[in-house]
Scaffold this active site. Structure first.
Site, PDB file in Angstrom:
ATOM      1  N   ASP A   1      50.479  41.507  51.910  1.00  0.00           N
ATOM      2  CA  ASP A   1      49.782  41.001  53.107  1.00  0.00           C
ATOM      3  C   ASP A   1      50.775  40.281  54.015  1.00  0.00           C
ATOM      4  O   ASP A   1      50.753  40.456  55.239  1.00  0.00           O
ATOM      5  CB  ASP A   1      48.711  39.972  52.714  1.00  0.00           C
ATOM      6  CG  ASP A   1      47.652  40.526  51.797  1.00  0.00           C
ATOM      7  OD1 ASP A   1      46.578  40.913  52.280  1.00  0.00           O
ATOM      8  OD2 ASP A   1      47.912  40.580  50.578  1.00  0.00           O
TER       9      ASP A   1
ATOM     10  N   PHE B   1      41.828  47.215  43.650  1.00  0.00           N
ATOM     11  CA  PHE B   1      41.550  45.771  43.606  1.00  0.00           C
ATOM     12  C   PHE B   1      40.650  45.270  44.747  1.00  0.00           C
ATOM     13  O   PHE B   1      39.628  44.620  44.507  1.00  0.00           O
ATOM     14  CB  PHE B   1      42.878  44.990  43.596  1.00  0.00           C
ATOM     15  CG  PHE B   1      42.707  43.494  43.617  1.00  0.00           C
ATOM     16  CD1 PHE B   1      42.323  42.803  42.470  1.00  0.00           C
ATOM     17  CD2 PHE B   1      42.909  42.766  44.782  1.00  0.00           C
ATOM     18  CE1 PHE B   1      42.155  41.423  42.476  1.00  0.00           C
ATOM     19  CE2 PHE B   1      42.740  41.387  44.807  1.00  0.00           C
ATOM     20  CZ  PHE B   1      42.367  40.717  43.652  1.00  0.00           C
ATOM     21  N   ASN B   2      41.012  45.529  46.006  1.00  0.00           N
ATOM     22  CA  ASN B   2      40.281  44.926  47.137  1.00  0.00           C
ATOM     23  C   ASN B   2      38.809  45.324  47.129  1.00  0.00           C
ATOM     24  O   ASN B   2      37.933  44.510  47.447  1.00  0.00           O
ATOM     25  CB  ASN B   2      40.899  45.350  48.481  1.00  0.00           C
ATOM     26  CG  ASN B   2      42.229  44.678  48.731  1.00  0.00           C
ATOM     27  OD1 ASN B   2      42.551  43.665  48.121  1.00  0.00           O
ATOM     28  ND2 ASN B   2      43.015  45.252  49.629  1.00  0.00           N
TER      29      ASN B   2
ATOM     30  N   ASP C   1      44.719  38.293  52.493  1.00  0.00           N
ATOM     31  CA  ASP C   1      44.714  37.383  51.338  1.00  0.00           C
ATOM     32  C   ASP C   1      46.142  37.224  50.805  1.00  0.00           C
ATOM     33  O   ASP C   1      46.427  37.583  49.670  1.00  0.00           O
ATOM     34  CB  ASP C   1      43.751  37.888  50.237  1.00  0.00           C
ATOM     35  CG  ASP C   1      44.129  39.251  49.662  1.00  0.00           C
ATOM     36  OD1 ASP C   1      44.836  40.020  50.365  1.00  0.00           O
ATOM     37  OD2 ASP C   1      43.747  39.549  48.518  1.00  0.00           O
TER      38      ASP C   1
ATOM     39  N   THR D   1      43.178  43.351  54.893  1.00  0.00           N
ATOM     40  CA  THR D   1      44.070  43.766  53.806  1.00  0.00           C
ATOM     41  C   THR D   1      43.741  43.038  52.498  1.00  0.00           C
ATOM     42  O   THR D   1      44.584  42.978  51.602  1.00  0.00           O
ATOM     43  CB  THR D   1      45.557  43.551  54.191  1.00  0.00           C
ATOM     44  OG1 THR D   1      45.742  42.178  54.543  1.00  0.00           O
ATOM     45  CG2 THR D   1      45.965  44.443  55.348  1.00  0.00           C
TER      46      THR D   1
ATOM     47  N   HIS E   1      51.375  48.326  49.802  1.00  0.00           N
ATOM     48  CA  HIS E   1      50.026  48.711  50.234  1.00  0.00           C
ATOM     49  C   HIS E   1      49.704  48.278  51.674  1.00  0.00           C
ATOM     50  O   HIS E   1      49.450  49.108  52.542  1.00  0.00           O
ATOM     51  CB  HIS E   1      48.979  48.072  49.317  1.00  0.00           C
ATOM     52  CG  HIS E   1      49.195  48.294  47.858  1.00  0.00           C
ATOM     53  ND1 HIS E   1      48.941  49.494  47.240  1.00  0.00           N
ATOM     54  CD2 HIS E   1      49.624  47.460  46.864  1.00  0.00           C
ATOM     55  CE1 HIS E   1      49.186  49.400  45.947  1.00  0.00           C
ATOM     56  NE2 HIS E   1      49.609  48.177  45.690  1.00  0.00           N
ATOM     57  N   ASP E   2      49.652  46.966  51.864  1.00  0.00           N
ATOM     58  CA  ASP E   2      49.063  46.446  53.111  1.00  0.00           C
ATOM     59  C   ASP E   2      49.843  46.819  54.376  1.00  0.00           C
ATOM     60  O   ASP E   2      49.219  47.069  55.422  1.00  0.00           O
ATOM     61  CB  ASP E   2      48.882  44.928  53.001  1.00  0.00           C
ATOM     62  CG  ASP E   2      47.895  44.547  51.897  1.00  0.00           C
ATOM     63  OD1 ASP E   2      47.103  45.415  51.484  1.00  0.00           O
ATOM     64  OD2 ASP E   2      47.913  43.387  51.442  1.00  0.00           O
TER      65      ASP E   2
ATOM     66  N   ASN F   1      43.841  37.796  46.334  1.00  0.00           N
ATOM     67  CA  ASN F   1      45.048  37.718  45.514  1.00  0.00           C
ATOM     68  C   ASN F   1      45.186  36.344  44.857  1.00  0.00           C
ATOM     69  O   ASN F   1      45.717  36.224  43.756  1.00  0.00           O
ATOM     70  CB  ASN F   1      46.289  38.012  46.356  1.00  0.00           C
ATOM     71  CG  ASN F   1      46.441  39.491  46.641  1.00  0.00           C
ATOM     72  OD1 ASN F   1      46.073  40.320  45.813  1.00  0.00           O
ATOM     73  ND2 ASN F   1      46.980  39.827  47.794  1.00  0.00           N
TER      74      ASN F   1
HETATM   75  C1  BDR Z   1      45.693  45.458  47.178  1.00  0.00           C
HETATM   76  O1  BDR Z   1      45.466  44.434  46.231  1.00  0.00           O
HETATM   77  C2  BDR Z   1      46.272  43.321  46.496  1.00  0.00           C
HETATM   78  O2  BDR Z   1      46.869  42.821  45.337  1.00  0.00           O
HETATM   79  C3  BDR Z   1      47.292  43.768  47.516  1.00  0.00           C
HETATM   80  O3  BDR Z   1      47.596  42.689  48.407  1.00  0.00           O
HETATM   81  C4  BDR Z   1      46.625  44.909  48.228  1.00  0.00           C
HETATM   82  O4  BDR Z   1      45.889  44.469  49.343  1.00  0.00           O
HETATM   83  C5  BDR Z   1      46.204  46.687  46.456  1.00  0.00           C
HETATM   84  O5  BDR Z   1      45.261  47.140  45.553  1.00  0.00           O
HETATM   85 CA    CA Z   2      46.084  42.237  50.183  1.00  0.00          CA
END
Ligand code: BDR
Ligand code: CA
Length: 318
Positions: free
Chosen positions: A15, A165-166, A10, A124, A240-241, A39
């Protein structure tokens, strides 16, 4: 040895960097890039994937857009982190090619069916598309080698006091994925918060002086803004990703432990929480390899080395 992969993302700054990192390594053979809503809205994440692939001169990779919203909830976006476009910061080209006229699930299924090797899925973003794929194509499960996902956490959170979040965006989808019986690697916040990129790392990347490293540095300049808030206690910004790709190619950088992971889908208080049985407090069978530790310097070196591949000659080779 090569590994066939599908990236479901996303984009999103991190990402985009994960995509750029993956495509720097010919050991990873991208069968498709699909996009999830997360996102930003689904039209924007799809457009962003096309823009990044255009920048990389990789219009040969089939792209398809996924579900417009989570399985049974309204979409939540992270424009406070990623901006109005979802990739605010650098000037990116307009897409030079169009997405496939099929859905993300149809494209993933087609590519897995045709693949001569088992396929590794790398989600991701929210897990909506992956859950739909697994639920509608049981006959393909045996051809999915592993799901290496960014999401969840054992001991921290970033969207609610309990959730990352994801997973929070589509907990019902995450529940389906974690119960599917397919090997999972969970790159959660425990490890991604160690993957902090510092100001001096960004300058090192900018100094590589190729068009892609420049774009990554500009993505990071923007991504830093949200993470500079002292409330997080970060020195840099958590990448993160890209941890998904780093684990696939350099697992020795990580500390991992097999655990049972369950997803909270009911409670208002802890919705989207990944409940990780790190200390084997239940007799539930393990369903995920959870990443807990990272050699940060090794991770940054790996990213910088990977980006140095993208010379003008390399980008024009196709
Ligand atoms: C995740 O949330 C998104 O904002 C980032 O791309 C990542 O995948 C982190 O919590
Ligand atoms: Ca992401």
């Amino acid at each position: 040895m090569t590994r066939h992969i599908i990236l479901d993302c996303d984009p999103g700054h991190d990402d985009a960097i994960a995509l750029i990192l993956a495509l720097a390594h010919p050991e990873l053979v991208p069968l498709a890039v699909t996009t999830s809503a997360g996102n930003q809205t689904p039209d924007k994440t799809l457009n962003n994937a096309l823009r990044i692939l255009t920048l990389l001169n990789r219009s040969d990779i089939p792209v398809a857009g996924g579900a417009a919203k989570p399985l049974s909830r309204e979409l939540i976006i992270a424009d406070n982190v990623h901006g109005e476009t979802g990739l605010d910061g650098p000037v990116l080209p307009n897409p030079s090619f169009s997405p496939q006229a099929i859905t993300a699930v149809e494209l993933m299924a087609q590519q897995i069916r045709q693949s001569t090797k088992p396929v590794t899925l790398i989600p991701t973003g929210p897990l909506t598309n992956i859950a739909l794929l697994l639920a509608s194509h049981g006959e393909l499960h045996h051809k999915i080698e592993r799901i290496v996902l960014m999401g969840g956490a054992a001991g921290v959170s970033n969207w609610t006091p309990a959730a990352e979040f994801n997973i929070y965006v589509d907990p019902e989808a995450a529940d389906i994925v974690f119960k599917a019986g397919i090997p999972i690697t969970m790159c959660g916040l425990d490890v991604t918060h160690q993957a902090q990129i510092m100001d001096e790392d960004i300058e090192r990347i900018r100094a590589i002086q190729n068009p892609i490293a420049k774009c990554v540095a500009e993505l990071l300049d923007f991504f830093m803004i949200y993470h500079r808030d002292p409330k997080w206690g970060f020195i840099g910004a958590p990448l993160h990703d890209p941890c998904t790709i780093a684990w696939l190619l350099k697992p020795e950088l990580f500390e991992a432990q097999d655990c049972w992971v369950g997803i909270e889908t009911q409670s208002e208080l802890t919705l989207g929480m990944t409940v990780v049985d790190r200390y084997q407090l239940t007799d539930k069978p393990t369903n995920a390899t959870v990443l807990f530790g990272l050699d940060r310097q090794g991770f940054v070196d790996f990213l910088a080395d990977s980006l140095s591949v993208y010379t003008a000659t390399y980008l024009n080779r196709r």
